[in-house]
Design a protein around this motif. Structure first.
Motif, PDB file in Angstrom:
ATOM      1  N   ALA A 283      59.862 -27.737  -1.115  1.00 31.71           N
ATOM      2  CA  ALA A 283      58.539 -27.114  -1.031  1.00 31.71           C
ATOM      3  C   ALA A 283      57.702 -27.483  -2.252  1.00 31.71           C
ATOM      4  O   ALA A 283      56.506 -27.790  -2.139  1.00 31.71           O
ATOM      5  CB  ALA A 283      58.678 -25.596  -0.926  1.00 31.71           C
ATOM      6  N   GLY A 284      58.322 -27.478  -3.434  1.00 36.15           N
ATOM      7  CA  GLY A 284      57.615 -27.904  -4.639  1.00 36.15           C
ATOM      8  C   GLY A 284      57.194 -29.351  -4.561  1.00 36.15           C
ATOM      9  O   GLY A 284      56.090 -29.725  -4.998  1.00 36.15           O
ATOM     10  N   GLY A 285      58.047 -30.204  -3.975  1.00 34.81           N
ATOM     11  CA  GLY A 285      57.695 -31.611  -3.819  1.00 34.81           C
ATOM     12  C   GLY A 285      56.495 -31.811  -2.911  1.00 34.81           C
ATOM     13  O   GLY A 285      55.653 -32.684  -3.164  1.00 34.81           O
ATOM     14  N   ILE A 286      56.385 -30.991  -1.859  1.00 36.53           N
ATOM     15  CA  ILE A 286      55.231 -31.098  -0.958  1.00 36.53           C
ATOM     16  C   ILE A 286      53.951 -30.721  -1.693  1.00 36.53           C
ATOM     17  O   ILE A 286      52.912 -31.391  -1.541  1.00 36.53           O
ATOM     18  CB  ILE A 286      55.436 -30.194   0.275  1.00 36.53           C
ATOM     19  N   ILE A 287      54.001 -29.675  -2.505  1.00 33.43           N
ATOM     20  CA  ILE A 287      52.812 -29.266  -3.267  1.00 33.43           C
ATOM     21  C   ILE A 287      52.396 -30.375  -4.228  1.00 33.43           C
ATOM     22  O   ILE A 287      51.205 -30.708  -4.345  1.00 33.43           O
ATOM     23  CB  ILE A 287      53.088 -27.969  -4.044  1.00 33.43           C
ATOM     24  N   ILE A 288      53.363 -30.991  -4.896  1.00 32.30           N
ATOM     25  CA  ILE A 288      53.058 -32.091  -5.826  1.00 32.30           C
ATOM     26  C   ILE A 288      52.443 -33.263  -5.069  1.00 32.30           C
ATOM     27  O   ILE A 288      51.479 -33.889  -5.538  1.00 32.30           O
ATOM     28  CB  ILE A 288      54.334 -32.525  -6.570  1.00 32.30           C
ATOM     29  N   ALA A 289      52.975 -33.572  -3.879  1.00 29.28           N
ATOM     30  CA  ALA A 289      52.440 -34.675  -3.078  1.00 29.28           C
ATOM     31  C   ALA A 289      50.999 -34.392  -2.651  1.00 29.28           C
ATOM     32  O   ALA A 289      50.142 -35.284  -2.699  1.00 29.28           O
ATOM     33  CB  ALA A 289      53.322 -34.906  -1.857  1.00 29.28           C
ATOM     34  N   LEU A 290      50.710 -33.160  -2.244  1.00 31.52           N
ATOM     35  CA  LEU A 290      49.349 -32.804  -1.834  1.00 31.52           C
ATOM     36  C   LEU A 290      48.373 -32.915  -3.004  1.00 31.52           C
ATOM     37  O   LEU A 290      47.241 -33.402  -2.847  1.00 31.52           O
ATOM     38  CB  LEU A 290      49.331 -31.385  -1.257  1.00 31.52           C
ATOM     39  N   ILE A 291      48.803 -32.460  -4.176  1.00 31.94           N
ATOM     40  CA  ILE A 291      47.946 -32.574  -5.363  1.00 31.94           C
ATOM     41  C   ILE A 291      47.696 -34.040  -5.707  1.00 31.94           C
ATOM     42  O   ILE A 291      46.575 -34.435  -6.070  1.00 31.94           O
ATOM     43  CB  ILE A 291      48.578 -31.832  -6.552  1.00 31.94           C
ATOM     44  N   SER A 292      48.719 -34.882  -5.556  1.00 31.85           N
ATOM     45  CA  SER A 292      48.557 -36.318  -5.809  1.00 31.85           C
ATOM     46  C   SER A 292      47.547 -36.926  -4.849  1.00 31.85           C
ATOM     47  O   SER A 292      46.722 -37.761  -5.245  1.00 31.85           O
ATOM     48  CB  SER A 292      49.905 -37.028  -5.682  1.00 31.85           C
ATOM     49  N   ILE A 294      45.050 -35.350  -3.387  1.00 29.90           N
ATOM     50  CA  ILE A 294      43.715 -34.866  -3.760  1.00 29.90           C
ATOM     51  C   ILE A 294      43.147 -35.675  -4.919  1.00 29.90           C
ATOM     52  O   ILE A 294      41.996 -36.127  -4.878  1.00 29.90           O
ATOM     53  CB  ILE A 294      43.776 -33.369  -4.128  1.00 29.90           C
ATOM     54  N   PHE A 295      43.950 -35.897  -5.947  1.00 29.30           N
ATOM     55  CA  PHE A 295      43.465 -36.673  -7.093  1.00 29.30           C
ATOM     56  C   PHE A 295      43.285 -38.143  -6.719  1.00 29.30           C
ATOM     57  O   PHE A 295      42.434 -38.823  -7.296  1.00 29.30           O
ATOM     58  CB  PHE A 295      44.424 -36.533  -8.273  1.00 29.30           C
ATOM     59  N   GLY A 296      44.067 -38.634  -5.755  1.00 24.55           N
ATOM     60  CA  GLY A 296      43.846 -39.991  -5.266  1.00 24.55           C
ATOM     61  C   GLY A 296      42.492 -40.131  -4.593  1.00 24.55           C
ATOM     62  O   GLY A 296      41.775 -41.113  -4.815  1.00 24.55           O
ATOM     63  N   LEU A 297      42.108 -39.138  -3.800  1.00 26.01           N
ATOM     64  CA  LEU A 297      40.792 -39.150  -3.162  1.00 26.01           C
ATOM     65  C   LEU A 297      39.677 -39.069  -4.200  1.00 26.01           C
ATOM     66  O   LEU A 297      38.628 -39.703  -4.051  1.00 26.01           O
ATOM     67  CB  LEU A 297      40.689 -37.992  -2.174  1.00 26.01           C
ATOM     68  N   ILE A 298      39.908 -38.288  -5.256  1.00 21.81           N
ATOM     69  CA  ILE A 298      38.912 -38.200  -6.337  1.00 21.81           C
ATOM     70  C   ILE A 298      38.739 -39.562  -7.005  1.00 21.81           C
ATOM     71  O   ILE A 298      37.619 -39.992  -7.309  1.00 21.81           O
ATOM     72  CB  ILE A 298      39.328 -37.133  -7.369  1.00 21.81           C
ATOM     73  N   ASN A 299      39.860 -40.261  -7.226  1.00 19.98           N
ATOM     74  CA  ASN A 299      39.776 -41.602  -7.820  1.00 19.98           C
ATOM     75  C   ASN A 299      39.010 -42.555  -6.921  1.00 19.98           C
ATOM     76  O   ASN A 299      38.209 -43.373  -7.400  1.00 19.98           O
ATOM     77  CB  ASN A 299      41.192 -42.143  -8.070  1.00 19.98           C
ATOM     78  N   PHE A 300      39.239 -42.472  -5.610  1.00 18.94           N
ATOM     79  CA  PHE A 300      38.495 -43.316  -4.670  1.00 18.94           C
ATOM     80  C   PHE A 300      37.001 -43.033  -4.772  1.00 18.94           C
ATOM     81  O   PHE A 300      36.178 -43.951  -4.736  1.00 18.94           O
ATOM     82  CB  PHE A 300      38.978 -43.060  -3.239  1.00 18.94           C
ATOM     83  N   ARG A 301      36.664 -41.750  -4.888  1.00 22.47           N
ATOM     84  CA  ARG A 301      35.236 -41.385  -4.961  1.00 22.47           C
ATOM     85  C   ARG A 301      34.607 -41.893  -6.258  1.00 22.47           C
ATOM     86  O   ARG A 301      33.489 -42.426  -6.256  1.00 22.47           O
ATOM     87  CB  ARG A 301      35.101 -39.862  -4.856  1.00 22.47           C
ATOM     88  N   LEU A 302      35.300 -41.724  -7.374  1.00 22.82           N
ATOM     89  CA  LEU A 302      34.743 -42.111  -8.669  1.00 22.82           C
ATOM     90  C   LEU A 302      34.601 -43.623  -8.794  1.00 22.82           C
ATOM     91  O   LEU A 302      33.686 -44.104  -9.478  1.00 22.82           O
ATOM     92  CB  LEU A 302      35.617 -41.569  -9.801  1.00 22.82           C
ATOM     93  N   THR A 303      35.493 -44.378  -8.169  1.00 28.44           N
ATOM     94  CA  THR A 303      35.436 -45.843  -8.260  1.00 28.44           C
ATOM     95  C   THR A 303      34.773 -46.471  -7.041  1.00 28.44           C
ATOM     96  O   THR A 303      34.808 -47.703  -6.886  1.00 28.44           O
ATOM     97  CB  THR A 303      36.859 -46.429  -8.419  1.00 28.44           C
ATOM     98  N   ARG A 304      34.153 -45.644  -6.199  1.00 24.99           N
ATOM     99  CA  ARG A 304      33.467 -46.119  -4.983  1.00 24.99           C
ATOM    100  C   ARG A 304      34.386 -46.944  -4.091  1.00 24.99           C
ATOM    101  O   ARG A 304      33.989 -47.973  -3.520  1.00 24.99           O
ATOM    102  CB  ARG A 304      32.240 -46.944  -5.351  1.00 24.99           C
ATOM    103  N   GLY A 305      35.638 -46.497  -4.029  1.00 26.00           N
ATOM    104  CA  GLY A 305      36.592 -47.197  -3.182  1.00 26.00           C
ATOM    105  C   GLY A 305      37.005 -48.552  -3.698  1.00 26.00           C
ATOM    106  O   GLY A 305      37.581 -49.364  -2.977  1.00 26.00           O
ATOM    107  N   GLY A 306      36.726 -48.822  -4.985  1.00 26.18           N
ATOM    108  CA  GLY A 306      37.084 -50.116  -5.560  1.00 26.18           C
ATOM    109  C   GLY A 306      36.197 -51.255  -5.130  1.00 26.18           C
ATOM    110  O   GLY A 306      36.521 -52.425  -5.360  1.00 26.18           O
ATOM    111  N   LYS A 307      35.040 -50.952  -4.523  1.00 24.60           N
ATOM    112  CA  LYS A 307      34.140 -52.008  -4.051  1.00 24.60           C
ATOM    113  C   LYS A 307      33.336 -52.593  -5.207  1.00 24.60           C
ATOM    114  O   LYS A 307      32.827 -51.857  -6.051  1.00 24.60           O
ATOM    115  CB  LYS A 307      33.192 -51.464  -2.989  1.00 24.60           C
TER     116      LYS A 307
END
Length: 310
Positions: A283-292, A294-307
């Motif tokens: 259960a703790g691993g699932i929470i860590i994966a979900l948080i990862s 979320i922060f991955g999506l934030i990185n995509f937004r900040l870098t404009r998807g790497g475009k």
């Protein structure tokens, strides 16, 4: 009388490869035959563990007795555990090194990208910590962080107050471990950024320089946008590694002193391999994966998807 060549149908176009060779059933079977060993390993060592681990998160399991379905009980216990929240807080603190390590890695990559004598030695020197075993790195930095270690010696030499043993002080232990992660990871991201720099067309930078752009303007308007795909990859890798930090904690502090270096992934390790509560750990691993994620999506937004800007 001349005849107009018949235009190939969509199905025929689909069955023709980029070189004009027809995609036959035999070629397809050969392709899948080459892929099959990788696909089997992927299922056995990745897909199945993810599925089974997700199932275990909703069960009570101690590896001796068969899994017993308990629904959301593990998550309720997890959210009521102050130790888990403390570990999660420290894991989120660890994300602070992500922008720092990216900035330093870019600067180092710019430094070693110059055509100068002996540059191969400097590239190797920056990369040596990456390939050094963390058991060795942990022992070395444990000694350096002691009260009479190298770090305090340097602080005293330059006139700064000494801090005692960094790893035995709850106020400094986590940041001391974070610095080791920073020191060890710079070379890895430097190599990725170096590859990104060498993929940028030098004609663009030369044209900007001829037009009167300064070095700062060339970097900000050409180099940095050209590195955006690499920044996305490096920031994703760095963020996920920070949230899932474990090896440094296990080797250097074991979560001490006073739980100041206790992280979320170390919590799941403790619940699984010390308390044998595999369902709670999953259960703790699932929470860590979900948080990862979320922060991955934030990185995509900040870098404009790497475009890269056109």
């Amino acid at each position: 009388m001349t005849t107009t060549p018949r235009r190939a149908s969509r199905r025929e176009q689909h069955r023709v490869g980029g070189t004009g060779a027809k995609v036959t059933a035999r070629n397809t079977l050969i392709a899948y035959a080459f892929l099959m060993p990788f696909l089997i390993l992927l299922v056995v060592y990745h897909t199945w563990p993810v599925i089974f681990g997700t199932y275990l998160a909703f069960t009570k399991y101690n590896i001796i007795s068969p899994p017993e379905w308990v629904g959301l009980a593990n998550f309720r216990e997890l959210f009521a555990d102050e130790q888990f929240w403390s570990g999660l807080k420290n894991s989120l603190k660890y994300i602070l090194i992500v922008p720092v390590i990216q900035v330093i890695a870019i600067l180092v990559a710019l430094l070693v990208n110059r055509p100068m004598k002996g540059i191969g030695f400097f590239r190797t020197a920056f990369y040596v910590p990456v390939v050094t075993s963390f058991a060795v790195v942990g022992l070395m930095w444990n000694w350096m962080y002691q009260q009479d270690g190298a770090v305090n010696t340097v602080l005293g030499f330059i006139g700064l107050p000494q801090k005692g043993s960094f790893l035995n002080n709850p106020a400094t232990a986590l940041y001391a471990v974070m610095f080791v992660t920073l020191w060890k990871g710079i070379g890895y991201y430097m190599v990725l950024y170096l590859a990104g720099l060498q993929s940028i067309s030098p004609e663009l930078e030369e044209a900007a320089t001829i037009d009167g752009a300064s070095r700062v303007q060339v970097f900000w308007n050409i180099t940095l946008p050209g590195l955006r795909p690499t920044i996305l990859v490096c920031s994703l890798l760095s963020t996920i590694s920070a949230i899932k930090v474990f090896e440094e904690i296990y080797v250097m502090t074991q979560g001490y002193p006073a739980g100041s270096t206790y992280t979320a992934l170390f919590y799941t390790y403790s619940r699984a391999f010390q308390d044998y509560k595999y369902g709670l750990a999953a259960a703790g691993g699932i929470i860590i994966a979900l948080i990862s994620i979320i922060f991955g999506l934030i990185n995509f937004r900040l870098t404009r998807g790497g475009k890269v800007d056109a």
